[in-house]
Enzyme design. Structure first.
Site, PDB file in Angstrom:
ATOM      1  N   ASN A   9      29.370  28.099 -26.279  1.00 35.97           N
ATOM      2  CA  ASN A   9      28.273  28.538 -27.141  1.00 35.97           C
ATOM      3  C   ASN A   9      28.459  30.030 -27.435  1.00 35.97           C
ATOM      4  OD1 ASN A   9      25.871  29.065 -28.465  1.00 35.97           O
ATOM      5  ND2 ASN A   9      24.596  28.903 -26.636  1.00 35.97           N
ATOM      6  N   TRP A  10      28.870  30.333 -28.665  1.00 40.61           N
ATOM      7  CA  TRP A  10      29.166  31.719 -29.026  1.00 40.61           C
ATOM      8  C   TRP A  10      27.909  32.562 -29.234  1.00 40.61           C
ATOM      9  CZ3 TRP A  10      33.586  31.470 -33.229  1.00 40.61           C
ATOM     10  CH2 TRP A  10      34.687  30.780 -32.685  1.00 40.61           C
ATOM     11  N   LYS A  11      26.767  31.893 -29.411  1.00 37.24           N
ATOM     12  CA  LYS A  11      25.515  32.592 -29.701  1.00 37.24           C
ATOM     13  C   LYS A  11      25.693  33.474 -30.943  1.00 37.24           C
ATOM     14  CE  LYS A  11      24.252  32.093 -24.901  1.00 37.24           C
ATOM     15  NZ  LYS A  11      23.521  32.631 -23.733  1.00 37.24           N
ATOM     16  N   HIS A  94      17.789  25.085 -26.580  1.00 38.97           N
ATOM     17  CA  HIS A  94      18.398  26.110 -25.728  1.00 38.97           C
ATOM     18  C   HIS A  94      17.310  27.069 -25.263  1.00 38.97           C
ATOM     19  CE1 HIS A  94      20.786  29.573 -24.485  1.00 38.97           C
ATOM     20  NE2 HIS A  94      21.809  28.746 -24.366  1.00 38.97           N
ATOM     21  N   GLU A  96      17.049  30.141 -25.079  1.00 40.62           N
ATOM     22  CA  GLU A  96      16.768  31.286 -25.958  1.00 40.62           C
ATOM     23  C   GLU A  96      15.931  30.864 -27.160  1.00 40.62           C
ATOM     24  OE1 GLU A  96      20.905  33.222 -24.376  1.00 40.62           O
ATOM     25  OE2 GLU A  96      20.830  32.347 -26.386  1.00 40.62           O
ATOM     26  N   GLU A 165      20.373  24.213 -17.772  1.00 38.35           N
ATOM     27  CA  GLU A 165      20.659  25.648 -17.780  1.00 38.35           C
ATOM     28  C   GLU A 165      19.470  26.404 -17.199  1.00 38.35           C
ATOM     29  OE1 GLU A 165      21.167  26.915 -21.878  1.00 38.35           O
ATOM     30  OE2 GLU A 165      19.089  26.380 -22.252  1.00 38.35           O
ATOM     31  N   GLY A 171      23.265  34.715 -18.635  1.00 39.38           N
ATOM     32  CA  GLY A 171      23.528  36.094 -19.014  1.00 39.38           C
ATOM     33  C   GLY A 171      23.087  37.113 -17.989  1.00 39.38           C
ATOM     34  N   SER A 211      25.988  31.195 -16.647  1.00 36.93           N
ATOM     35  CA  SER A 211      27.011  32.111 -16.113  1.00 36.93           C
ATOM     36  C   SER A 211      28.194  31.367 -15.506  1.00 36.93           C
ATOM     37  CB  SER A 211      26.390  33.060 -15.088  1.00 36.93           C
ATOM     38  OG  SER A 211      25.439  33.902 -15.691  1.00 36.93           O
ATOM     39  N   GLY A 232      28.677  30.319 -21.985  1.00 35.89           N
ATOM     40  CA  GLY A 232      28.206  31.348 -22.900  1.00 35.89           C
ATOM     41  C   GLY A 232      29.219  32.460 -23.054  1.00 35.89           C
ATOM     42  N   GLY A 233      28.993  33.583 -22.376  1.00 40.31           N
ATOM     43  CA  GLY A 233      29.817  34.774 -22.538  1.00 40.31           C
ATOM     44  C   GLY A 233      31.301  34.543 -22.352  1.00 40.31           C
TER      45      GLY A 233
END
Length: 249
Positions: A9-11, A94, A96, A165, A171, A211, A232-233
């Site tokens: 997931n590049w966000k 999600h 967010e 999640e 994050g 993470s 994610g990151g």
């Protein structure tokens, strides 16, 4: 046996050149074909990604979709538009979207329906805050998310993927203990069994997201009820993402 999924997931990250380079790095590298790989770029790079991923085994996903078919919904993107761009899967709910953009369970339920009715695989995201976890209310909270998110939805085997999640581990550098992650994924599978039957539950893949890094991927993904990772990151770094894909059981 459930095939593992590694999803990136590049966000809201990367520009067009960085996106193209990242896709090229991944598709031109050796990776474990026994795992299913999905990337979720921002909307504006979906067409680029679709073109770059032709003749590869990498699947394309979208980070969100509108709860409506079409109409005067400025800034929104419909399921039909996503399908036209070669999108295979879509994230719904999600954390967010829930916390920053105030999407409630009713909206999420409608988005799940939109995705499924238009032939997309829906990755329904669930998870609790740190306060809820500390109060030992996380199972009740996640059960409620499942019941409301899937209310009056007839899902077929293979259409639905769940991503657990924990919000407090996204994050933040914190990671849910693999034993606790496994326990919650097993709990989610039991809830799916009560809704759709044991066969559905046994064949539905449940991902862990929070993470995930090369350093902890193996310990998480070797668990019986964790069928992959929503990354994610680390998915923005091709080497890290490939290291997660190629973890050895």
């Amino acid at each position: 046996m459930r095939k593992k999924i590694i999803a990136g997931n590049w966000k809201m990250n990367l520009d067009i050149n960085e996106s193209k380079q990242l896709i090229e790095n991944i598709k031109n590298s050796e990776f474990d074909k026994d795992k299913e790989v999905i990337i979720f770029p921002p909307y504006v790079f979906l067409q680029l990604a679709e073109e770059e991923l032709k003749d590869t085994d990498i699947r394309l996903g979208a980070q969100n979709l509108c709860q409506y078919d079409d109409g005067a919904y400025t800034g929104e993107v419909s399921a039909k538009m996503l399908k036209a761009l070669g999108v295979d899967s879509v994230l719904v709910g999600h954390s967010e979207r829930r916390t920053i953009f105030s999407e409630n369970d009713q909206v999420i339920n409608t988005k799940v329906k939109q995705g499924l009715e238009n032939g997309l695989r829906v990755v329904l995201c669930l998870g609790e805050s740190e306060d809820i976890r500390e109060e030992a209310k996380h199972e009740d909270f996640v059960r409620e998310q499942i019941l409301k998110g899937l209310d009056k939805i007839e899902a077929k085997i293979g259409q639905l993927i769940i991503a657990y999640e924990p919000i407090w581990a996204i994050g933040t550098g914190k990671t849910c203990d693999p034993k606790d992650a496994e326990k919650m994924c097993k709990f989610i599978r039991d809830q799916l069994a009560s809704l759709y039957g044991q066969e559905f539950a046994e064949k539905t893949r449940i991902l862990y997201g929070g993470s995930v890094k090369p350093e902890n991927a193996k310990e998480l993904l070797e668990k019986e009820n964790i069928d992959g990772a929503l990354v994610g990151g680390a998915s923005l770094d091709s080497k890290k993402f490939l290291d997660i894909i190629n973890y050895e059981v």
